[in-house]
Design an enzyme around this catalytic site. Structure first.
Site, mmCIF file in Angstrom:
data_model
loop_
_atom_site.group_PDB
_atom_site.id
_atom_site.type_symbol
_atom_site.label_atom_id
_atom_site.label_comp_id
_atom_site.label_asym_id
_atom_site.label_seq_id
_atom_site.Cartn_x
_atom_site.Cartn_y
_atom_site.Cartn_z
ATOM 1 N N THR A 121 56.904 54.401 53.369
ATOM 2 C CA THR A 121 58.169 54.365 52.640
ATOM 3 C C THR A 121 58.886 55.713 52.682
ATOM 4 O O THR A 121 60.106 55.785 52.862
ATOM 5 C CB THR A 121 57.936 53.938 51.180
ATOM 6 O OG1 THR A 121 57.430 52.605 51.160
ATOM 7 C CG2 THR A 121 59.221 54.002 50.373
ATOM 8 N N SER A 160 63.274 46.580 55.374
ATOM 9 C CA SER A 160 62.249 47.070 54.463
ATOM 10 C C SER A 160 61.442 48.107 55.229
ATOM 11 O O SER A 160 61.371 48.064 56.468
ATOM 12 C CB SER A 160 61.330 45.925 54.007
ATOM 13 O OG SER A 160 60.127 46.421 53.456
ATOM 14 N N THR A 207 20.321 61.008 90.085
ATOM 15 C CA THR A 207 20.187 60.057 88.991
ATOM 16 C C THR A 207 19.171 60.639 88.018
ATOM 17 O O THR A 207 18.126 61.149 88.429
ATOM 18 C CB THR A 207 19.705 58.681 89.495
ATOM 19 O OG1 THR A 207 18.473 58.838 90.204
ATOM 20 C CG2 THR A 207 20.743 58.043 90.408
ATOM 21 N N SER A 338 33.367 86.456 78.424
ATOM 22 C CA SER A 338 32.503 87.058 77.422
ATOM 23 C C SER A 338 33.024 88.428 77.020
ATOM 24 O O SER A 338 33.586 89.161 77.836
ATOM 25 C CB SER A 338 31.073 87.190 77.953
ATOM 26 O OG SER A 338 30.248 87.898 77.061
#
Length: 485
Positions: A121, A160, A207, A338
């Site tokens: 709203t 609305s 894998t 770093s």
């Protein structure tokens, strides 16, 4: 993006009114309030700013949402004018004000916090007041002179929050998603270009982080391009779902206080203004309470984030080292890594994309909970849904472009190192198994593992294959693709 508005038209004054009053008085159901005289917003917005000091992020942080609100207000004014419900001079002023907002002006007047109670709203009120006050100026009247043109009676006529806000959010999401789709294409093309560049670079696939079988570095990078294209298609599908709107349903979808022809007319004007193939939902009561399209879009964004993060994990792993890690590829150095270790360079670009992904995954949970918490005819938590989705879309877009431009395009392959890893990997015997038999392949693997010698060297020493035949088998065009024995 929001831009500084042009200087407004001079506000007429009379002899009894100071030329530069600091405030104007506006009234709402709670009473009178002083509103800054030069503000385009009004009393409803003022109260919302006071009530919701939550994130410090105003809705203007999402220009697409402000633009979408202006599109909805303009379409509504045009529809009401067509129906004879809004005087032409008022409609013209509202349209002109909306055109300015759509051009990027007055965005800084959209000041309510993105997180707010009331199902949006406050956002709708903010839009009504800004449009009304700019329209009043264009008509030659003072801001706040609502007897001549009213934020609710005129700008919000036939509407609305409950149909305006979700409609605007969906349009904003679509606009923002198109920019993400473009950014994903930039990243996809960058990976595809690297796939072509690395097509002849043989490496070991893995894998469970263990040596598997040979492949090309080009195949590895092509995978990332394919994944992005798949996700672009899923995002486009999700965009199609959010193009169903409930404008014209007013409070709960019954269309109370709207003309019977308003929904169709407003939707037609909105399609023309946005260029989007918007459709009015068949059941506006259902559409007003249902957040399913938002959940679907959020799920797709989570999918994109998860896969993009996995890709960045791979880039960080493949580039780790440079001496004590995989060291198969080099990411372009973009800054010192770093404050204590001289010469150290970190994979900061993939890292920031990882963090974007984590955020998007969290946003998806927020959208899920907000959608689930809706009750009966309305979901009151759409502001959180909008904020979460717009953040995810915006940050993913930035992440894709940053990854493409500041990382992927500058990646290089450590070709000699990759060749050495292939030559000394036990996994190479899997490719030779069809040519020398399982038992011989097993014996070569055991010998190579125990002696540290290369598989190729042992195969040649045992006379299992000629050098020419071995070279042919291990050529990238043969070893990394299906082929007849």
């Amino acid at each position: 993006m929001a831009t500084t508005p042009d200087a407004p038209a001079p506000v007429p004054t009379d002899a009894s009114t100071p030329a530069a009053a600091a405030f104007r008085v506006e009234h709402d159901l709670l009473g009178d309030r002083d509103v800054p005289a030069d503000a385009y917003y009004g009393v409803h917005t003022l109260r919302a700013v006071e009530n919701f000091p939550i994130t410090g992020t105003p809705i203007s942080a999402y220009p697409e949402l402000v633009t979408a609100l202006a599109c909805v207000k303009q379409a509504a004014a045009l529809a009401n004018r067509d129906l004879g419900l809004l005087e032409p001079h008022k409609a013209d002023a509202i349209v002109a004000a909306c055109e300015e907002i759509r051009a990027g002006k007055l965005h800084d007047a959209f000041v309510v916090d993105v997180i707010q109670g009331g199902a949006g709203t406050s956002t709708n009120m903010n839009a009504n007041e800004v449009v009304a006050n700019r329209a009043l100026e264009l008509l030659g009247h003072a801001r706040g002179d609502y007897g001549r043109l009213h934020p609710l009676e005129d700008v919000n006529a036939g509407q609305s929050t409950n149909d305006v806000y979700p409609t605007a959010v969906k349009i904003a999401l679509d606009f923002t998603a198109q920019r993400l789709l473009d950014a994903m294409e930039v990243l996809r093309a960058a990976f595809a270009a690297k796939a072509e560049e690395f097509a002849d670079v043989l490496k070991m696939g893995r894998t469970q982080l263990q040596d598997a079988v040979p492949m090309t570095l080009g195949q590895e990078f092509a995978t990332y391009a394919v994944m992005l294209e798949e996700d672009r298609k899923r995002l486009a599908e999700a965009c199609a779902l959010i193009r169903e709107i409930n404008l014209g349903g007013t409070a709960i979808g019954t269309g109370l206080n709207a003309h019977p022809e308003y929904a169709a007319l407003a939707s037609r004007h909105l399609r023309a203004l946005t260029g989007l193939p918007l459709t009015t939902a068949d059941d506006l009561v259902e559409a007003t309470q249902d957040a399913g399209a938002f959940v679907q879009l959020s799920g797709v964004l989570k999918r994109i984030a998860v896969k993009l993060s996995k890709t960045c994990n791979d880039l960080r792993l493949l580039s780790c080292g440079p001496r004590a890690g995989f060291g198969e590829i080099n990411l372009p150095p973009v800054q010192a890594g770093s404050s204590i270790m001289p010469g150290k360079v970190n994979p900061v670009v993939p890292e920031v994309v990882n963090q974007i992904a984590f955020e998007v995954i969290g946003n998806d949970m927020a959208v899920t909970m907000a959608a689930e918490a809706g009750q009966l005819q309305l979901n009151a938590f759409e502001p959180l849904i909008a904020h979460s989705l717009l953040k995810s879309l915006t940050h993913l877009r930035a992440g894709c472009l940053t990854l493409a431009e500041r990382c992927v395009t500058g990646i290089t392959a450590n070709r000699d190192h990759l060749a050495h890893l292939v030559a000394h990997s036990i996994g190479l015997v899997t490719a030779l198994n069809p040519h020398i038999g399982y038992e011989q392949a097993t014996a070569v693997a055991q010998d190579a593992l125990g002696s540290g010698r290369s598989v190729q060297e042992l195969v040649l020493e045992r006379g299992l294959l000629t050098e020419a035949r071995l070279r042919e088998i291990l050529h990238p065009d043969n070893i990394a693709r299906p082929h007849a024995r």
